[in-house]
Write an enzyme that holds these catalytic residues in place. Structure first.
Site, PDB file in Angstrom:
ATOM      1  N   HIS A  53       0.837  -1.225   0.000  1.00  0.00           N
ATOM      2  CA  HIS A  53       0.000   0.000   0.000  1.00  0.00           C
ATOM      3  C   HIS A  53       0.862   1.262   0.000  1.00  0.00           C
ATOM      4  O   HIS A  53       0.432   2.299   0.511  1.00  0.00           O
ATOM      5  CB  HIS A  53      -0.944   0.042   1.204  1.00  0.00           C
ATOM      6  CG  HIS A  53      -1.681  -1.239   1.434  1.00  0.00           C
ATOM      7  ND1 HIS A  53      -2.935  -1.479   0.918  1.00  0.00           N
ATOM      8  CD2 HIS A  53      -1.322  -2.352   2.104  1.00  0.00           C
ATOM      9  CE1 HIS A  53      -3.324  -2.696   1.278  1.00  0.00           C
ATOM     10  NE2 HIS A  53      -2.356  -3.252   1.998  1.00  0.00           N
ATOM     11  N   SER A  94      13.346  20.238 -18.379  1.00  0.00           N
ATOM     12  CA  SER A  94      12.103  20.983 -18.561  1.00  0.00           C
ATOM     13  C   SER A  94      12.403  22.229 -19.382  1.00  0.00           C
ATOM     14  O   SER A  94      13.484  22.812 -19.280  1.00  0.00           O
ATOM     15  CB  SER A  94      11.551  21.379 -17.192  1.00  0.00           C
ATOM     16  OG  SER A  94      10.820  22.579 -17.275  1.00  0.00           O
ATOM     17  N   LYS A 136      15.144  20.822 -13.403  1.00  0.00           N
ATOM     18  CA  LYS A 136      14.522  19.508 -13.573  1.00  0.00           C
ATOM     19  C   LYS A 136      15.400  18.504 -14.319  1.00  0.00           C
ATOM     20  O   LYS A 136      16.096  18.831 -15.261  1.00  0.00           O
ATOM     21  CB  LYS A 136      13.183  19.640 -14.328  1.00  0.00           C
ATOM     22  CG  LYS A 136      12.106  20.366 -13.572  1.00  0.00           C
ATOM     23  CD  LYS A 136      11.738  19.739 -12.255  1.00  0.00           C
ATOM     24  CE  LYS A 136      10.776  18.614 -12.289  1.00  0.00           C
ATOM     25  NZ  LYS A 136       9.602  18.681 -13.045  1.00  0.00           N
ATOM     26  N   GLU A 151       8.760   6.990 -17.650  1.00  0.00           N
ATOM     27  CA  GLU A 151       7.375   7.448 -17.840  1.00  0.00           C
ATOM     28  C   GLU A 151       6.862   7.049 -19.214  1.00  0.00           C
ATOM     29  O   GLU A 151       5.727   6.597 -19.373  1.00  0.00           O
ATOM     30  CB  GLU A 151       7.300   8.965 -17.660  1.00  0.00           C
ATOM     31  CG  GLU A 151       7.546   9.394 -16.224  1.00  0.00           C
ATOM     32  CD  GLU A 151       7.763  10.891 -16.070  1.00  0.00           C
ATOM     33  OE1 GLU A 151       7.789  11.349 -14.932  1.00  0.00           O
ATOM     34  OE2 GLU A 151       7.912  11.587 -17.096  1.00  0.00           O
TER      35      GLU A 151
END
Ligand code: ARG
Length: 468
Positions: free
Chosen positions: A158, A279, A285, A292
């Site tokens: 979890h 970015s 970044k 992803e």
């Protein structure tokens, strides 16, 4: 130059331009050219066997096919706007090159048995590539597990800290699921070993070609039993698409872990910059785009698989043109899995594991289950141990303490079964070492896992390098 359609005879009116465009599949199936040439070669030989081609005609056809092979390989094949698909393009070009003899090549066969034969050949080859890639990824994982065999990390359920596990145990969990993927794909590859050629359009060829010989020439291990089945079904390609999609889904879950673990909040791992992008606006970044995208591409594979399954839902027998739409999805899934496997392997191979940050996240509250086990070994029924430790955890939380910092006297207020040796049970290493049963996270058990994995890698090396 003959540019008419291979089925032109029956037609008195031309195909509408938009229909031409709608029905062409060349842009998708041209990647089957090698397989189509191999099928043409074997088929012409079979036609000689039943006396439908003379050895001279056979030799001329082979020369024509050799010329086409050269043109294809050099990207010089002259495609024509009327070429519907790769099969008709090659047949058309053969007639251009060698005249009427070329027109004999389609004797006794149909594009219906031709296309599925081409596809099986192509899938077999592609899967060999996938199996090799999978093995290489597994090798990277075993090396990481081997080099990190002491590192303990918080295990999660979890997304909450659950119990300590060896980092290598986590890495090996990926090895084993990939091993199952590999075995499934290997079995599916064998399923592509049944020859459909000779099934004709649906009823079987009108000429008694030697299908066993054909199978042998094309590297198939058996021949299909039923021509209707052979031309109408796509269960084997779908099975492969499913296994590859599962493989992508598996990678997507590990990608999600690494994405989370590479956040500033976790900092368990750092991705090599070669697999991150920046970015356009925020200069600081360094985003884990490789993982992803991998997760996103797995979603695309699910969509393609869904399309394939839907394509076959309620489809009447036998061949229907709907089946032409199988290839864009099958090829897309193959491409998605190849590019993802390569990226995933390289991400793992260049991954930096931040031992210090991982160790810092390991508080002793993760050892609550150990305390319950401790009481159980002293005779308390587990359900009661669980309740007792639950109360201790609540008290520790209220008093802002970790379990290891609670004095023994306090433990004894909760249960008289606690004695000095509980300190030992509140060591992370102790928890891990208690789990040396097969499959557990204990160092000895994980060592066994790694040995077993190495054995598998050794065994698979031979079959990967020498494709069946
Ligand atoms: N291009 C088709 C396919 O990919 C094969 C052509 C079969 N055409 C036909 N009219 N039966 O499935």
């Amino acid at each position: 130059m003959k540019t008419g359609k291979i089925w032109q005879g029956r037609f008195s009116r031309p195909t509408a331009t938009e229909m031409e465009k709608f029905s062409h599949s060349l842009s998708v199936d041209r990647r089957l050219w090698r397989e189509d040439l191999a099928v043409n070669r074997a088929w012409t030989e079979a036609l000689v066997g039943v006396g439908l081609l003379t050895p001279d005609e056979f030799a001329t056809i082979q020369q024509g096919l050799n010329q086409i092979e050269k043109e294809m390989a050099n990207n010089e094949f002259p495609f024509h706007p009327n070429d519907e698909d790769i099969h008709s393009a090659i047949e058309r070009r053969l007639s251009e090159l060698i005249g009427d003899k070329g027109a004999k090549i389609h004797t006794g066969r149909s594009r219906n048995d031709q296309v599925i034969t081409d596809l099986f050949l192509y899938l077999r080859k592609q899967l060999q590539h996938t199996l090799t890639e999978l093995r290489q990824l597994q090798e990277v994982l075993v090396n990481i597990a081997d080099s990190q065999h002491k590192l303990i990390m918080p295990g999660y359920t979890h997304l909450q800290q659950a119990q300590p596990v060896l980092f290598s145990h986590y890495v090996m969990s990926l090895f084993w699921i990939l091993e199952r993927d590999r075995q499934r794909l290997q079995r599916a590859q064998q399923d592509c070993g049944t020859l459909p050629l000779g099934s004709g359009a649906l009823a079987g060829s009108g000429f008694a070609v030697d299908r066993h010989l054909l199978a042998q020439k094309l590297g198939f291990t058996k021949i299909s039993e039923n021509s209707i089945d052979a031309v109408s079904h796509r269960d084997v390609p779908i099975e492969i698409a499913f296994h590859l999609t599962q493989l992508l889904l598996h990678m997507s879950r590990y990608a999600a872990d690494l994405i989370l673990w590479s956040t500033q909040e976790f900092n368990f791992v750092s991705l090599d910059q070669a697999y991150c992008t920046g970015s356009s606006m925020m200069p600081q970044k360094c985003n884990p785009d490789s993982l992803e995208l991998l997760r996103g591409k797995a979603a695309s594979a699910v969509g393609h698989l869904q399309a394939l399954l839907t394509l076959c839902h309620g489809l009447p027998h036998t061949y229907n043109r709907d089946l032409q739409e199988d290839k864009p999805h099958i090829f897309a899934i193959l491409d998605l899995s190849h590019e993802s496997l390569l990226i995933f392997r390289n991400v793992w191979a260049t991954l930096k594991i931040n031992d210090k940050a991982i160790k810092e996240k390991l508080g002793s509250n993760i050892l609550a289950t150990e305390l319950a086990d401790y009481l159980t070994t002293r005779g308390m029924p587990f359900r009661e141990s669980h309740q007792t430790v639950g109360r201790i955890v609540r008290w520790a939380e209220e008093n802002n303490l970790q379990l290891e910092n609670i004095p023994l006297e306090k433990y004894q207020e909760f249960s008289a079964l606690f004695s000095d040796d509980v300190k030992q049970w509140l060591k992370i290493e102790h928890s891990v070492a208690r789990r040396n049963l097969p499959g557990g996270t204990g160092p000895k058990a994980v060592h066994q896992q790694i040995l077993q994995a190495k054995k598998i890698l050794q065994q698979t090396q031979a079959s990967t390098i020498n494709p069946a």
